[in-house]
Design a protein around this motif. Structure first.
Motif, PDB file in Angstrom:
ATOM      1  N   ALA A  47       0.836  -1.205   0.000  1.00  0.00           N
ATOM      2  CA  ALA A  47       0.000   0.000   0.000  1.00  0.00           C
ATOM      3  C   ALA A  47       0.871   1.255   0.000  1.00  0.00           C
ATOM      4  N   ARG A  48       1.953   1.220   0.767  1.00  0.00           N
ATOM      5  CA  ARG A  48       2.860   2.376   0.780  1.00  0.00           C
ATOM      6  C   ARG A  48       3.521   2.562  -0.578  1.00  0.00           C
ATOM      7  N   ALA A  49       3.851   1.469  -1.247  1.00  0.00           N
ATOM      8  CA  ALA A  49       4.493   1.544  -2.556  1.00  0.00           C
ATOM      9  C   ALA A  49       3.561   2.147  -3.597  1.00  0.00           C
ATOM     10  N   LEU A  50       2.254   1.999  -3.413  1.00  0.00           N
ATOM     11  CA  LEU A  50       1.295   2.558  -4.366  1.00  0.00           C
ATOM     12  C   LEU A  50       1.374   4.077  -4.415  1.00  0.00           C
ATOM     13  N   GLY A  51       1.735   4.677  -3.286  1.00  0.00           N
ATOM     14  CA  GLY A  51       1.782   6.131  -3.205  1.00  0.00           C
ATOM     15  C   GLY A  51       2.893   6.750  -4.012  1.00  0.00           C
ATOM     16  N   GLY A  52       3.859   5.945  -4.416  1.00  0.00           N
ATOM     17  CA  GLY A  52       4.977   6.491  -5.183  1.00  0.00           C
ATOM     18  C   GLY A  52       5.778   7.430  -4.324  1.00  0.00           C
ATOM     19  N   GLY A  53       5.869   8.660  -4.720  1.00  0.00           N
ATOM     20  CA  GLY A  53       6.598   9.647  -3.952  1.00  0.00           C
ATOM     21  C   GLY A  53       8.097   9.411  -4.005  1.00  0.00           C
ATOM     22  N   ALA A  54       8.769   9.887  -2.994  1.00  0.00           N
ATOM     23  CA  ALA A  54      10.221   9.837  -2.979  1.00  0.00           C
ATOM     24  C   ALA A  54      10.772   8.455  -2.660  1.00  0.00           C
ATOM     25  N   GLY A  55       9.983   7.583  -2.076  1.00  0.00           N
ATOM     26  CA  GLY A  55      10.479   6.260  -1.734  1.00  0.00           C
ATOM     27  C   GLY A  55      11.412   6.311  -0.543  1.00  0.00           C
ATOM     28  N   THR A  56      12.067   5.205  -0.274  1.00  0.00           N
ATOM     29  CA  THR A  56      12.923   5.150   0.904  1.00  0.00           C
ATOM     30  C   THR A  56      14.259   5.849   0.702  1.00  0.00           C
ATOM     31  N   THR A  57      14.719   5.960  -0.548  1.00  0.00           N
ATOM     32  CA  THR A  57      16.021   6.579  -0.792  1.00  0.00           C
ATOM     33  C   THR A  57      15.934   8.094  -0.934  1.00  0.00           C
ATOM     34  N   GLY A  58      14.769   8.597  -1.277  1.00  0.00           N
ATOM     35  CA  GLY A  58      14.634  10.022  -1.540  1.00  0.00           C
ATOM     36  C   GLY A  58      15.208  10.414  -2.893  1.00  0.00           C
ATOM     37  N   CYS A  59      15.561   9.429  -3.699  1.00  0.00           N
ATOM     38  CA  CYS A  59      16.200   9.657  -4.993  1.00  0.00           C
ATOM     39  C   CYS A  59      15.149   9.616  -6.101  1.00  0.00           C
ATOM     40  N   ALA A  60      15.174  10.599  -6.977  1.00  0.00           N
ATOM     41  CA  ALA A  60      14.214  10.635  -8.077  1.00  0.00           C
ATOM     42  C   ALA A  60      14.472   9.521  -9.092  1.00  0.00           C
ATOM     43  N   ARG A  61      15.747   9.151  -9.288  1.00  0.00           N
ATOM     44  CA  ARG A  61      16.092   8.106 -10.260  1.00  0.00           C
ATOM     45  C   ARG A  61      15.888   6.701  -9.712  1.00  0.00           C
ATOM     46  N   HIS A  62      16.111   6.507  -8.422  1.00  0.00           N
ATOM     47  CA  HIS A  62      16.041   5.172  -7.810  1.00  0.00           C
ATOM     48  C   HIS A  62      15.232   5.242  -6.500  1.00  0.00           C
ATOM     49  N   PRO A  63      13.951   5.591  -6.554  1.00  0.00           N
ATOM     50  CA  PRO A  63      13.190   5.792  -5.311  1.00  0.00           C
ATOM     51  C   PRO A  63      13.052   4.528  -4.465  1.00  0.00           C
ATOM     52  N   LYS A  64      13.101   3.380  -5.100  1.00  0.00           N
ATOM     53  CA  LYS A  64      12.959   2.128  -4.352  1.00  0.00           C
ATOM     54  C   LYS A  64      14.260   1.334  -4.356  1.00  0.00           C
ATOM     55  N   GLY A  65      15.349   2.019  -4.622  1.00  0.00           N
ATOM     56  CA  GLY A  65      16.648   1.363  -4.648  1.00  0.00           C
ATOM     57  C   GLY A  65      17.171   1.098  -3.244  1.00  0.00           C
ATOM     58  N   ALA A  66      18.375   0.611  -3.189  1.00  0.00           N
ATOM     59  CA  ALA A  66      19.009   0.300  -1.911  1.00  0.00           C
ATOM     60  C   ALA A  66      19.430   1.580  -1.201  1.00  0.00           C
TER      61      ALA A  66
END
Length: 103
Positions: A47-66
């Motif tokens: 559900a959190r992933a559906l929101g998109g946004g900055a993700g855990t990294t805060g990176c625009a290119r790799h928002p769900k990266g490590a």
């Protein structure tokens, strides 16, 4: 939002529903409880992933990266302007090493 995130949410909610309604209120085992918690945590993450946004990294290119494990380390703080994205920080470290004549 991706279709994979939505499928993961649906699957996790169906699993949680099935487990919850199969429980016997008088004898819930630790294993059943853990399975329900796991399904609900998967649903929450999806559900959190559906929101998109900055993700855990805060990176625009790799928002769900490590996330960089050195982020916020008091012994080796990140330079100004660097973020939490491991992929971008690794590329910056490599570029800096090449400029200094390293590998």
């Amino acid at each position: 939002m991706s279709h994979a995130d939505l499928r993961e949410l649906h699957g996790a909610l169906h699993t949680a529903y099935d487990i919850a309604f199969a429980l016997d209120a008088t004898a819930v085992s630790a294993q059943e409880s853990e399975q329900l918690v796991d399904a609900l945590q998967r649903a929450l993450a999806a559900a959190r992933a559906l929101g998109g946004g900055a993700g855990t990294t805060g990176c625009a290119r790799h928002p769900k990266g490590a996330v960089d494990p050195l982020y916020g380390d008091k012994e080796d703080p990140l330079p100004p302007g660097w973020g939490r994205c491991l992929l971008c920080n690794d590329a910056r470290r490599r570029a800096n090493a090449q400029r200094r004549g390293g590998r």
